[in-house]
Every structure is written in C-alpha cells, then in structure tokens.
Design a protein around this motif. Sequence first.
Motif, PDB file in Angstrom:
ATOM      1  N   GLY A   4      -9.074  17.341   2.032  1.00  0.00           N
ATOM      2  CA  GLY A   4     -10.059  16.423   2.287  1.00  0.00           C
ATOM      3  C   GLY A   4      -8.771  15.318   3.266  1.00  0.00           C
ATOM      4  O   GLY A   4      -7.261  15.012   3.543  1.00  0.00           O
ATOM      5  N   LYS A  26      -9.033  12.457   3.688  1.00  0.00           N
ATOM      6  CA  LYS A  26      -8.282  10.637   2.797  1.00  0.00           C
ATOM      7  C   LYS A  26      -7.918  10.817   2.367  1.00  0.00           C
ATOM      8  O   LYS A  26      -6.704  10.253   2.280  1.00  0.00           O
ATOM      9  CB  LYS A  26      -9.511  10.363   2.269  1.00  0.00           C
ATOM     10  CG  LYS A  26      -9.279   8.839   1.565  1.00  0.00           C
ATOM     11  CD  LYS A  26     -10.139   8.512   0.502  1.00  0.00           C
ATOM     12  CE  LYS A  26      -9.444   7.989  -0.054  1.00  0.00           C
ATOM     13  NZ  LYS A  26     -11.055   7.088  -1.221  1.00  0.00           N
ATOM     14  N   ARG A  27      -7.617  12.009   1.514  1.00  0.00           N
ATOM     15  CA  ARG A  27      -6.674  12.027   0.033  1.00  0.00           C
ATOM     16  C   ARG A  27      -5.943  13.549  -0.051  1.00  0.00           C
ATOM     17  O   ARG A  27      -6.615  14.350   0.387  1.00  0.00           O
ATOM     18  CB  ARG A  27      -7.443  11.600  -0.873  1.00  0.00           C
ATOM     19  CG  ARG A  27      -6.415  11.515  -2.235  1.00  0.00           C
ATOM     20  CD  ARG A  27      -7.018  10.628  -3.699  1.00  0.00           C
ATOM     21  NE  ARG A  27      -6.996  12.554  -3.473  1.00  0.00           N
ATOM     22  CZ  ARG A  27      -8.347  13.339  -3.651  1.00  0.00           C
ATOM     23  NH1 ARG A  27      -8.844  12.118  -3.989  1.00  0.00           N
ATOM     24  NH2 ARG A  27      -8.167  14.120  -4.367  1.00  0.00           N
ATOM     25  N   SER A  54     -12.255  11.098  -2.437  1.00  0.00           N
ATOM     26  CA  SER A  54     -12.456  12.162  -1.314  1.00  0.00           C
ATOM     27  C   SER A  54     -14.096  12.625  -0.826  1.00  0.00           C
ATOM     28  O   SER A  54     -14.418  12.791  -1.354  1.00  0.00           O
ATOM     29  CB  SER A  54     -11.688  13.677  -1.262  1.00  0.00           C
ATOM     30  OG  SER A  54     -11.589  13.484   0.372  1.00  0.00           O
ATOM     31  N   HIS A 106     -14.782  16.306   1.936  1.00  0.00           N
ATOM     32  CA  HIS A 106     -13.815  17.524   0.862  1.00  0.00           C
ATOM     33  C   HIS A 106     -14.143  18.317   1.403  1.00  0.00           C
ATOM     34  O   HIS A 106     -16.010  19.677   1.319  1.00  0.00           O
ATOM     35  CB  HIS A 106     -13.951  17.060  -0.324  1.00  0.00           C
ATOM     36  CG  HIS A 106     -12.196  17.145  -0.689  1.00  0.00           C
ATOM     37  ND1 HIS A 106     -11.531  17.012  -0.736  1.00  0.00           N
ATOM     38  CD2 HIS A 106     -11.764  18.164  -1.577  1.00  0.00           C
ATOM     39  CE1 HIS A 106     -10.194  16.537  -1.254  1.00  0.00           C
ATOM     40  NE2 HIS A 106     -10.630  18.004  -1.972  1.00  0.00           N
TER      41      HIS A 106
END
Lengths: 501, 501
Positions: free
Chosen positions: B187, B189-190, B476, B479
Amino acid sequence: MDSTLEFSPHTREYYLQKAEQNLPTLHHESVIPSPQQLTLRGGEEAVLDLGTHHVGHLSFHLSHADAYLDAPVRLCLRFCEVERELTDDYRSYHGTLCASWLQEEIVTLDAPCSYTLARRYAARYVRITVLAASQAVLLRDIRFDSISSADSSALPVHAFPDEELAAIDRVAVRTLHGCMQRVFEDGPKRDRRLWIGDLRLEALTNYYTFQNLPLVRRCLYLFAAAEPDENGFPPAYVYESPDFVSGSWYLWDYALLYVCALCDYCDHTDDAETLRELFPSAKRIIDGIQALTDENGLLRARSGCTFIDWCPGLKKSTALMGVYLYTLEKWERLCAQLHLDEEAKCATRALKKGRDAALAHLYDAERGAFINERDERQYSIHATAWMILGGVLNGEKAKKALSRALASDTAIKPNTPYMSHYVTQALLRLDMHAEAIDYLRHVWGQMLRAGGDTFPEIFRADDAEFSPYRDRMINSMCHAWSCTPAYLIRKYGKDVLTNPL
Amino acid sequence: MDSTLEFSPHTREYYLQKAEQNLPTLHHESVIPSPQQLTLRGGEEAVLDLGTHHVGHLSFHLSHADAYLDAPVRLCLRFCEVERELTDDYRSYHGTLCASWLQEEIVTLDAPCSYTLARRYAARYVRITVLAASQAVLLRDIRFDSISSADSSALPVHAFPDEELAAIDRVAVRTLHGCMQRVFEDGPKRDRRLWIGDLRLEALTNYYTFQNLPLVRRCLYLFAAAEPDENGFPPAYVYESPDFVSGSWYLWDYALLYVCALCDYCDHTDDAETLRELFPSAKRIIDGIQALTDENGLLRARSGCTFIDWCPGLKKSTALMGVYLYTLEKWERLCAQLHLDEEAKCATRALKKGRDAALAHLYDAERGAFINERDERQYSIHATAWMILGGVLNGEKAKKALSRALASDTAIKPNTPYMSHYVTQALLRLDMHAEAIDYLRHVWGQMLRAGGDTFPEIFRADDAEFSPYRDRMINSMCHAWSCTPAYLIRKYGKDVLTNPL
C-alpha cells in the motif's frame, strides 16, 4: 573642494550590486552536542546541549536501535536559546507576533537516513521528542553546523579590568556573533531582519571585535537601495533574502541613525568610495529631517514614526530631538572631513539653532530636568540621555540632570538594552566613566546573572515574563542591540582601568 | 534433461544485482489540483482535489497574498486517500500501528519560496491548514508529481460486459497503479513494503494490465536475495529502500505463494534465464514445506506462521494445506515444462498423497464440508476455498461444498479482498463462472459503492470502522491485494460474456 556635485546618487540596481559584492563569507563550525548520540523510544525525549549559543542547521543520522524500523519516525525538534524554553508550552502562546517564530519543527523521516534541517535555528539546547516510532530509534552523528559571518580568529585579545566585565564582554561578543549573518540581523531566532537601529550598534561593536567591514558596507548599501518615504528617509528595515525587499515601516530616529552609522564607518575606515557613494542617501535624510522641524526648530514625534525604546506610554519628541542633534554633530564633522564647507556650515548653524531651541523649550531650568513633550512634561531617562547626547546641556548641569534622572523613582526607565546603550554613551560623553561602567555593570550584569550565553532583546529584572509582544516565549534571547558592552568596554576600557570603581 | 544440476543457487549479491538491473522506470505525471491556487490567512484551511488517487510529491510556490510576510509560515499538509480522512481527528488515534503512517506533515517555510515535500504520499485530497502566518499567504503553481512504475499507455483496451464491471476494473487498475513503485508495494500510504502475498496478486493483475515484466523480475529476485529461515522459506516481506533489508517475519503460505508467483511468471513469459536462476529458491521452499508435513502428510499451522486472512480466531491449518496443494500443482507443471522428470514425478506423488490425506482427515463427507483444524472442526469459507484450489475435491461435490459455505450463516467469512480473490478463483476453478462474477460483483461492488478511487486493504459492509489495527484511520485505502478484479475480469471476461447472469 566645496561641492556635492561629485556626490551624485546611484541607481537602486547599482546599490544592490554593491551590496552583493560585499556579501560576507559565512564561517562554519561543526558543533558536536552533548550527548553525541541518543537512543529513544516513542514518547521519549532528550535534550542536546551545544555548549553555547549557536545559529545554524541541525543534522543527524537516524536509524533503528535494535529492530529494523517498519514505519517512519516522527520527531519534534525544539530549538531553545535558553534553558527555560525547554519546558515552555507553545500551545498556550498568545503573543502578538506570529507563532511560526517559535523554534519548533515536526519532521517525518524514513529511517535509516541522514537528515539536515533546512531552516536555520538559534539554540543552545535542542529538545528532541519522538512523537511516533514503531521501535527504539538511534540518532548518531549529531552535528550543529554553526554559521556566522563573524570570524572568531579576528577577535582582538583584550585585557579586561575584572572578571565581571570579561564575562559581560564574552556574552556580548557571542550575541554579536549570532546576529552576524548575511547582514547584521536583529535576532537570529526572530525577525532576522536588517534594522537600522540594530545595524548601527552592531557595526560599532564590530569595529572593536570581529572587524568585518564588508558586512557593514553591505548593510549600508542595502538601505541606500531601499525605497525612501516622502521625507527621503529609508525604511527602518529591509529584507535581503531570498530577494531584496524594502521595508514598509519608516522611523525618523532610525533614519537619523543611518547617517550616524555612515559617520561611524567613516571614522573606522579610509574607504572614500563608499562614503562618496552613500553620501547622497545620508544628505537626503538630513534634508528631510530639517524640513520636519517646526517654527522653533524642534521636532515633534508623530505616532508610530519614532522608536527610541520599547516603552509603553513613552513620549518621544524630546528624545527624537536629541537623536537629531546627536546625528547633526556627526554629520557636521563628516562634511568638514570631506571639505564640504558649505554643508558643514549649514550643519553647524542647524546644530546651534536646534540646541538653543531644545534648551529653551525642552529644559526645565528650575528643576534642572529635561521634559518629554513640551505640553505633557513627562519625565524620562530617555529624553535626558538623548538631550545630553545631542549636546543640549554640558558640564555640571548635564551631569546633574542625568544623575538625577537615573536616580529618580518617577523617571521612566529604559526597557531595552538598546536604550541602555545610549544612556551609557550619554554618561561617557560627560566623562562620567565610573558612573558609565557602574550603569553598564548594573544593566548587563543583571542579565549576565540571569543566565544565558547571549543577551536578550529585552530584560526587566522585576518581571521575567515581560514582553513587548505580550508573550515572553516569543522574545529573542540573542539580540543585536544588546551586544554593545563589547564596544563600550573595549573602547573605553582604558579609562575605566585608570578610573577603577 | 533430467537434472537440477544446472539450477544452482547464486549468491545474495548476485540476486541483488539482478534486482537492481530490473529497477523499473518511474513514470511521472504532473497533476494540477482543483483549485489551482489558494489564498489563505492564519487559521484558515482549504482542500485540494487531485481528481483521482495519486502517489507522489506535492509542490507549490508560497508567497504573500498582499503585504510581504515578515515571519515564516507554518502549514499543516494532510494527505487523504478518501474524503472522510479530511475530518478525522488524528490526535485521537489509538491503533496498533505507528501513528507516523498518518499522512500529515507540518512545515515551516520562509516565503517567498518554492517547496516540494520530500516524502511521498498517497492522496486524492490534500488538506492545507495555515497554522501560523503573519499575513495572508498565496499558494500557487500547486502540483502533485504523481509517480508509478505502471505505464498507463500499456493498459490494453478491454470490452467490459457492463458498466459495473468496467467501473470495478477502473478502480482495481487505479489501485494497482498506485502500488506499482520501485517494487510492488502492499500500500502506498502505509507499509510500502514488498510482501509475497501482495506481490503474487499484483504480478498476476499486471500481466493483464500494465505488463511491467522487469518489476515482477525485480521482486522475485529480491526474495531470492533474502535470508531464508530454518525451513528454507523466504521472509514474508523485504525492504528495498534505502537499502535492501530482509524481513524478520516468516509465513508458510506466503513462502508457498512465492513459488506460485514464479510459476505465474513462467506462464506469462519465455524468460528461461530468470526461471533457471530462481528455481533453487522455489525448490528450497517446496523441500522445506514437505519436511513440515506430519505422518499423515498434513500441515498444521503454527501460531503466527500462516496468514490466510485478517480474521481474528480463524483456524488456518486446512487453508494452509490447500495453499500447499495449490502450489504443488503449479510446481508439478513447472517441473514438467522444464523436463525435470524426477522432480515432476515427486511433485505428482506428493500432490496425490496430500490430496488423499486432506480428503481423509479434513473433509466431513457426511456434512459435505471441509473442517478447519481436525480437532476443532471450525467451519470457514477460507478452508473450503483453499481445499478446492488445492484440488482436494472436484466436480459437483466441490460445487456443493463451496456453495454451501458461501451461503452459510455460520461459516467464517473473508475479511480482506485478498481472501476474496482466492474465493473467486475457487469458483472459477469449478467453472462456476456466473457465481464467480456474482461474488466478485458482491465483494468489490460494495466497495465501489462505498466510494473511493481505489480499493482498500479491508472492507466490511457491516462495520465501516473495522480495522485489524484497532483504528480505522490507519487503514490503507489503496491496497495491492484488492486489485485482482482487473485480472479476473480481463482474464475470464469472455466466459462471463458467454455466460451472462
């Protein structure tokens, strides 16, 4: 030569070009803090001690202490000029200046990495808080790239009369060191601007300490490039980075002090070219201020147009008149040196007229005191000191007037070391060397004992929370205009030595 | 050729070198948000809309709107993958993952300046709050440098059966696009990590969409370079930036899916060299898993050693056995293709033995259902789907078992689109095309209707706050493992078309 014809003004672009040519070398010192490395978990914090006050950029290498970091690391970096700022609650800040000056950064870093903070900060201490980290973090290779245009190796060795004066000098020199950057800044924590009032005092002190002449020239040229107001005065400050921007605030006393700064420069160099090129800027100021005198030859301070001191309620006309006369005396001497006889004669006449007018209208002979504002009769040290610096009163009368004001409970007192400097200068003008050094010890000695590696912009022994901006947290703790003891002690030290207290 | 002699393992350095040689080109798109510029005062905020989900770096020019800024500007920049994150209160975050993944930065800038945020973020929206500014500020030339190793021009035009599937494909493709960076990330974002489970599904989808083969190779080589555990399994994930670091968590099902990913790669390329070089890594996994089977030829999932799904309380041995058999079937085919007859024969024998054992011990013939863990008899869609993917049950019996599990109120259901992908694959394996597309429409259609430009890591229609990390804010929303509809629809689209619902 008796003509100002060859002293013709140049273009703004020319002055800026000269300012750039005089951009000083920035000296870098790599400071290793104590401790040299840190291991911290999320929520933990530690304090780095740089040993003394420095201005520059923090850098470090960030990595995992044990297990590899599977998430970025969020750090809060707080730069503190003095110890008490370490525990201040910035969330409670309510001052009148922008909170963005509070020296704190939150950074999110992907470890392992080497990181250098882009913004320059002023600090003795750096508090590092781990706001978020999935594992313990290791900060190593921590360095503070300390920056100044002051060359420490240029500082003359000086034999100080005693340890207190040596200590005051040391802190004053450190203060100037922090403020000497691409220009003479007012304070490296906050404003970071070139103000005329600060420039004049920094330049004076610089002649007796780091002796960076290009830096003085650069600053003088920058004001020559600035937009004058309708009186022909330069703005009280300019910005020089990333681009030159002329300030939007005009102060009459600061305009006059620009002329003083040019005269000082002349006293300390043989640089005829700079003088010739900047003479028109100074003359414009002298012409402008004379046009503002009233039928009695006096100046009246308009609201917001005179600084003198950070002092709520202070009436400023008398002090402003003193600044004018003080400047005029220097100007007269400058013109004479340049063999500009007509200019010099004009100055002599204006000086006599102004002093006579001040004595007639601003001096209460009965009380032996200067009054602040003819119609309000406010009593202040400010007015007294500036009248004496302006040569309105001399000899025993002057000594009595100044001593009485300084001893008075009712006279308004200086709030800033800036004003205290001129009080000390007034005492020295009257050859009151012992009193001058006593006054200096009193004002700067108090600050010295309050701690700190540099002198602050403002100090009130009776009110540790005092701030002209309504919140002490925003006060600048390394401020240019507080550096003058290094000038006063080094210049007048011999007199002090021969007249020990 | 009937020897594995030429398939000798290489050094870690060699594999890393191959991984670097296959570093993909990163494509940049300069995204102009709406609005294109902003004027804001201290305390004000505004939201930029990037039009769709992007991964990259925000940049802008900051200056004064009217009066020159006499102080730095402190901004808070929040990057939101979906709209609801704009109003989340990050201070209340209490999840199990590090808060530093919450996409927010506070920056202090000296205007005027051009600024590019150093960290990469994933966002559809950017919320900009002026925390402190002495005057109104102007942000202009706002750009988002959108980065992906997916080449949008390589995306094949596809005729979708209907608008809903076209929309699901569009969002799935955007999800993959965001996750395709220097590796197939889980992901953007994370985590931003290369996990085997995500890699396998992203690579599959990539063959039918962006067709970036170097990226697949790079990821396969990175795992070959990783530190195997005592079973010979690669770690479940690796880090590749700034340096290659082998992960510290080993998952048996993920190890097996590495073999599947290599087999998939083989199905989609003629790249004999990569296959030859990575064959030893795959064989080590097959050897390792077989050594872990018990006297009955079954696997028992140990705590923390199997993933299958984010599903609290799920028993995983039966599903793990299914993953093993599913992998073994692909491995058998690979060995046969390579004319490694002995290897292929071993695989055939192991596959038969394993399927027989599973049928004997993990299938309740009376109920026509697979049980999860022999001694606990837990009923789950997970076990059922993986047993079918492992070929333990075929034909009508298999269809009934899977249909019953999917219709059951008591069977434990998938929580992640990752597991839902394998359920869909199980239906397709049984030629239940209509049911497969129905299931796909159900799972991804719900997410589609919930909004967002990408598919999240986790979705529960009955619980919008669900998070495996105890706080939904850290989830997230783009993903990797949710991108497979683009694979399923594009690969099986024709069957769907000929068998419309």
